[in-house]
Design a protein around this motif. Structure first.
Motif, PDB file in Angstrom:
ATOM      1  N   GLY A 148       0.783  -1.222   0.000  1.00 42.49           N
ATOM      2  CA  GLY A 148       0.000   0.000   0.000  1.00 42.49           C
ATOM      3  C   GLY A 148       0.816   1.274   0.000  1.00 42.49           C
ATOM      4  O   GLY A 148       0.257   2.355  -0.170  1.00 42.49           O
ATOM      5  N   ARG A 149       2.131   1.178   0.152  1.00 37.84           N
ATOM      6  CA  ARG A 149       2.960   2.379   0.234  1.00 37.84           C
ATOM      7  C   ARG A 149       3.352   2.870  -1.144  1.00 37.84           C
ATOM      8  O   ARG A 149       3.428   2.102  -2.103  1.00 37.84           O
ATOM      9  CB  ARG A 149       4.217   2.136   1.057  1.00 37.84           C
ATOM     10  CG  ARG A 149       5.224   1.217   0.402  1.00 37.84           C
ATOM     11  CD  ARG A 149       6.548   1.161   1.164  1.00 37.84           C
ATOM     12  NE  ARG A 149       7.368   2.355   0.920  1.00 37.84           N
ATOM     13  CZ  ARG A 149       8.545   2.569   1.512  1.00 37.84           C
ATOM     14  NH1 ARG A 149       9.020   1.687   2.384  1.00 37.84           N
ATOM     15  NH2 ARG A 149       9.248   3.650   1.232  1.00 37.84           N
ATOM     16  N   GLY A 150       3.596   4.157  -1.238  1.00 38.33           N
ATOM     17  CA  GLY A 150       4.191   4.728  -2.436  1.00 38.33           C
ATOM     18  C   GLY A 150       3.274   4.800  -3.638  1.00 38.33           C
ATOM     19  O   GLY A 150       2.080   4.513  -3.583  1.00 38.33           O
ATOM     20  N   LEU A 183      -6.119   0.619   0.664  1.00 35.05           N
ATOM     21  CA  LEU A 183      -4.954   0.546  -0.214  1.00 35.05           C
ATOM     22  C   LEU A 183      -4.165  -0.740  -0.003  1.00 35.05           C
ATOM     23  O   LEU A 183      -3.665  -1.344  -0.954  1.00 35.05           O
ATOM     24  CB  LEU A 183      -4.046   1.753   0.009  1.00 35.05           C
ATOM     25  CG  LEU A 183      -4.493   3.087  -0.596  1.00 35.05           C
ATOM     26  CD1 LEU A 183      -3.529   4.198  -0.190  1.00 35.05           C
ATOM     27  CD2 LEU A 183      -4.576   2.989  -2.113  1.00 35.05           C
ATOM     28  N   VAL A 184      -4.056  -1.161   1.248  1.00 36.70           N
ATOM     29  CA  VAL A 184      -3.347  -2.399   1.557  1.00 36.70           C
ATOM     30  C   VAL A 184      -4.110  -3.596   0.998  1.00 36.70           C
ATOM     31  O   VAL A 184      -3.524  -4.501   0.385  1.00 36.70           O
ATOM     32  CB  VAL A 184      -3.147  -2.547   3.080  1.00 36.70           C
ATOM     33  CG1 VAL A 184      -2.544  -3.913   3.406  1.00 36.70           C
ATOM     34  CG2 VAL A 184      -2.249  -1.432   3.603  1.00 36.70           C
ATOM     35  N   LEU A 189      -4.565  -7.898  -2.946  1.00 37.24           N
ATOM     36  CA  LEU A 189      -5.355  -8.622  -3.941  1.00 37.24           C
ATOM     37  C   LEU A 189      -4.662  -8.630  -5.300  1.00 37.24           C
ATOM     38  O   LEU A 189      -4.625  -9.661  -5.995  1.00 37.24           O
ATOM     39  CB  LEU A 189      -6.743  -7.994  -4.071  1.00 37.24           C
ATOM     40  CG  LEU A 189      -7.736  -8.300  -2.962  1.00 37.24           C
ATOM     41  CD1 LEU A 189      -8.942  -7.366  -3.056  1.00 37.24           C
ATOM     42  CD2 LEU A 189      -8.182  -9.755  -3.015  1.00 37.24           C
ATOM     43  N   ALA A 190      -4.104  -7.492  -5.694  1.00 40.55           N
ATOM     44  CA  ALA A 190      -3.399  -7.413  -6.974  1.00 40.55           C
ATOM     45  C   ALA A 190      -2.177  -8.318  -6.978  1.00 40.55           C
ATOM     46  O   ALA A 190      -1.893  -8.997  -7.968  1.00 40.55           O
ATOM     47  CB  ALA A 190      -2.986  -5.969  -7.253  1.00 40.55           C
ATOM     48  N   LYS A 210      -8.823  -2.649  -6.849  1.00 39.85           N
ATOM     49  CA  LYS A 210      -9.427  -1.452  -6.265  1.00 39.85           C
ATOM     50  C   LYS A 210     -10.934  -1.469  -6.429  1.00 39.85           C
ATOM     51  O   LYS A 210     -11.676  -1.047  -5.525  1.00 39.85           O
ATOM     52  CB  LYS A 210      -8.820  -0.198  -6.921  1.00 39.85           C
ATOM     53  CG  LYS A 210      -7.390   0.066  -6.468  1.00 39.85           C
ATOM     54  CD  LYS A 210      -6.678   1.053  -7.358  1.00 39.85           C
ATOM     55  CE  LYS A 210      -7.262   2.445  -7.285  1.00 39.85           C
ATOM     56  NZ  LYS A 210      -6.459   3.408  -8.084  1.00 39.85           N
ATOM     57  N   ARG A 211     -11.408  -1.970  -7.568  1.00 45.20           N
ATOM     58  CA  ARG A 211     -12.868  -2.069  -7.763  1.00 45.20           C
ATOM     59  C   ARG A 211     -13.474  -3.064  -6.787  1.00 45.20           C
ATOM     60  O   ARG A 211     -14.548  -2.823  -6.206  1.00 45.20           O
ATOM     61  CB  ARG A 211     -13.179  -2.476  -9.213  1.00 45.20           C
ATOM     62  CG  ARG A 211     -12.991  -1.372 -10.226  1.00 45.20           C
ATOM     63  CD  ARG A 211     -13.606  -1.726 -11.567  1.00 45.20           C
ATOM     64  NE  ARG A 211     -12.878  -2.800 -12.222  1.00 45.20           N
ATOM     65  CZ  ARG A 211     -11.848  -2.616 -13.034  1.00 45.20           C
ATOM     66  NH1 ARG A 211     -11.403  -1.376 -13.268  1.00 45.20           N
ATOM     67  NH2 ARG A 211     -11.251  -3.637 -13.603  1.00 45.20           N
ATOM     68  N   VAL A 212     -12.794  -4.192  -6.606  1.00 45.96           N
ATOM     69  CA  VAL A 212     -13.292  -5.213  -5.682  1.00 45.96           C
ATOM     70  C   VAL A 212     -13.387  -4.651  -4.265  1.00 45.96           C
ATOM     71  O   VAL A 212     -14.388  -4.840  -3.562  1.00 45.96           O
ATOM     72  CB  VAL A 212     -12.378  -6.459  -5.716  1.00 45.96           C
ATOM     73  CG1 VAL A 212     -12.727  -7.418  -4.571  1.00 45.96           C
ATOM     74  CG2 VAL A 212     -12.495  -7.164  -7.052  1.00 45.96           C
ATOM     75  N   VAL A 213     -12.363  -3.938  -3.853  1.00 41.19           N
ATOM     76  CA  VAL A 213     -12.350  -3.359  -2.509  1.00 41.19           C
ATOM     77  C   VAL A 213     -13.438  -2.296  -2.371  1.00 41.19           C
ATOM     78  O   VAL A 213     -14.146  -2.229  -1.365  1.00 41.19           O
ATOM     79  CB  VAL A 213     -10.958  -2.770  -2.190  1.00 41.19           C
ATOM     80  CG1 VAL A 213     -10.997  -1.937  -0.914  1.00 41.19           C
ATOM     81  CG2 VAL A 213      -9.928  -3.885  -2.069  1.00 41.19           C
ATOM     82  N   ALA A 214     -13.577  -1.457  -3.396  1.00 36.32           N
ATOM     83  CA  ALA A 214     -14.587  -0.394  -3.340  1.00 36.32           C
ATOM     84  C   ALA A 214     -15.996  -0.958  -3.245  1.00 36.32           C
ATOM     85  O   ALA A 214     -16.871  -0.379  -2.598  1.00 36.32           O
ATOM     86  CB  ALA A 214     -14.458   0.503  -4.563  1.00 36.32           C
TER      87      ALA A 214
END
Length: 223
Positions: A148-150, A183-184, A189-190, A210-214
């Protein structure tokens, strides 16, 4: 060539490594690598820490690989503790090129979690190259803690490092998929998708994650 002539040539080369013109510095680094001499090692290491041009730094690294590891390793190891971020990053990069497994001994938790992204990326790549048998799970946990960093480039570097470790990352990765930070979770997942399907592009993997998390998708293991 007499001793006096050789000494004069050495002085000219050392000065050229610090010349204001990058083309002169590049030629000097190439010359040093083509004719290795222990008298150049300290200056090569010092220049790596401050050289502004990427292609010159790359030539400096090459020149260092042409010298005996007994001379270069102690100096590079010391640079990983420098207060200058470029010194830490470039020394780690060079250690990854000289293929000495003692490099693992300098990879402290502080370097793996360095606040400078370039330093951390160099540390991740080097750690994966030299991790001893049996230490992979601990390294996986340390790397997963950085998810999730950077920016996108840093995230890609971390995912690649984790994927290079192989299936050993799965337990730590699965725990990160349930982390509270979106973000993590997305990065985890990615990375899992890249592990399962190496041909997947990172951009596609992270955007889908990101879509899955959202959407609040279930963070379960893929079937």
């Amino acid at each position: 060539m007499t001793i006096t002539e050789r000494d004069a040539e050495t002085v000219r080369t050392l000065r050229a490594l610090e010349d204001d013109r990058s083309s002169v510095r590049l030629r000097a680094a190439m010359a040093v690598g083509s004719a290795p001499d222990p008298r150049y090692v300290d200056t090569l290491v010092e220049r790596c820490a401050v050289e502004p041009e990427f292609f010159v730094r790359d030539m400096l690294t090459w020149a260092l690989t042409r010298h005996p590891v007994s001379l270069t390793f102690p100096r590079l190891a010391a640079q990983t503790r420098s207060e200058r971020a470029q010194a830490r990053s470039q020394s780690l990069h060079t250690l990854s090129k000289i293929n000495d497994r003692r490099a693992w001994s300098v990879l402290t938790p502080e370097l793996l979690a360095d606040t400078d992204d370039e330093v951390a990326r160099s540390a991740w790549r080097t750690a994966v190259l030299f991790v001893p048998d049996g230490s992979e799970p601990a390294l996986a946990s340390a790397l997963v803690a950085q998810l999730g960093r950077g920016g996108r480039g840093t995230q890609l570097s971390l995912s690649r490092a984790l994927v290079d470790l192989g299936e050993v990352i799965v337990p730590a990765l699965q725990a990160a998929i349930t982390a509270p930070e979106p973000l993590v979770r997305a990065h985890a997942l990615a990375t899992r998708r890249l592990l399962r399907d190496p041909d997947t592009g990172f951009e596609d993997a992270i955007e889908e994650a990101k879509r899955v998390v959202a959407l609040g998708g279930p963070p379960r293991e893929e079937r």
